[in-house]
Design a protein around this motif. Structure first.
Motif: not given
Length: 267
Positions: A147-161, A245-256
């Protein structure tokens, strides 16, 4: 996607090569950045010199929260932090230069002025996380370790979004870099501390409205054996990839939407 990654690689590589022309200057910048970012954790250490627990969390447990949030944000900031300067390009019209190039605009914005010095934030977060993993009293089962590396990866993507959504907002506001920082740098600072020291309304906001709680609070609750924020069900500890994944989708829509609304600065 392939074109975007290639453009990002080429632009970021150009800035990395220009940075490494002066290796001593880069090393000094990296060291100074490491010392400056480390002051955040020094403040926590000073706090624990006077207290034993904070919101029911011990120093190693707070360090675990700190390490997860700092490392995740550091990765996102390194990869896409340059998007925060989009407002200045919108104001002075230099975004038009990116629009006429045969490469995705987001990839160009993210890689623009790629700052390798931001590695200092990642290094500082990893050091604190390493201390926490060694000092925290946890029964390290296989799922907790994973869960530790999964959390790090997920957190990085959330912040990126969040960074991409903030950049999209600057198409409209044009001068909203500080507003974006409130949700990125401010959110990262918020997550350094246990959710138990904040009011329930704030915890609800960063759980359901801006789901930053899934960067560390929720998965860390499972790892540390602590109550989940707001009494969330146990399975939510494994939700960071889904939330990302949900945050990325929302951020993508906002960017477009923001890019389509851009009308340049006139003549």
């Amino acid at each position: 996607m392939r074109e975007g990654l290639r453009a990002y690689q080429l632009i970021a590589g150009m800035w990395i090569r220009s940075t490494m022309v002066y290796p001593l200057s880069f090393a000094m910048t990296l060291l100074s950045g490491l010392l400056v970012t480390g002051l955040d954790f020094v403040a926590i250490l000073l706090m624990f010199s006077r207290i034993d627990v904070l919101g029911g969390y011990t120093l190693p447990e707070v360090a675990f929260l700190y390490g997860l949030s700092a490392t995740s944000f550091g990765i996102a900031d390194l990869a896409i932090g340059s998007a925060g300067r989009l407002g200045s390009r919108v104001r002075d019209g230099t975004l038009d230069t990116l629009l006429v190039r045969p490469a995705p605009v987001l990839a160009q914005v993210a890689a623009d002025r790629f700052a390798l010095r931001r590695l200092s934030r990642i290094a500082q977060g990893v050091l604190v996380l390493g201390y926490a993993l060694a000092a925290v009293d946890v029964d390290w089962t296989a799922d907790r370790v994973l869960l530790v590396p999964v959390t790090l990866a997920g957190g990085a993507v959330i912040f990126g979004a969040v960074l991409v959504a903030g950049a999209a907002f600057q198409f409209v506001a044009q001068d909203a870099a500080e507003v974006q920082s409130a949700f990125t740098y401010g959110g990262q600072t918020l997550l350094q501390y246990p959710p138990t020291v904040f009011g329930k309304e704030l915890v609800r906001a960063v759980t359901f409205l801006f789901p930053l709680a899934f960067v560390n609070w929720v998965p860390a609750a499972y790892v540390l054996g602590r109550p989940y924020p707001l009494g969330l069900p146990g399975w939510t500890a494994y939700a960071p990839p889904l939330v990302a994944a949900v945050c990325c989708a929302a951020a993508g829509l906002a960017w477009r939407a923001g890019l389509r609304s851009y009308r340049s600065t006139g003549n």
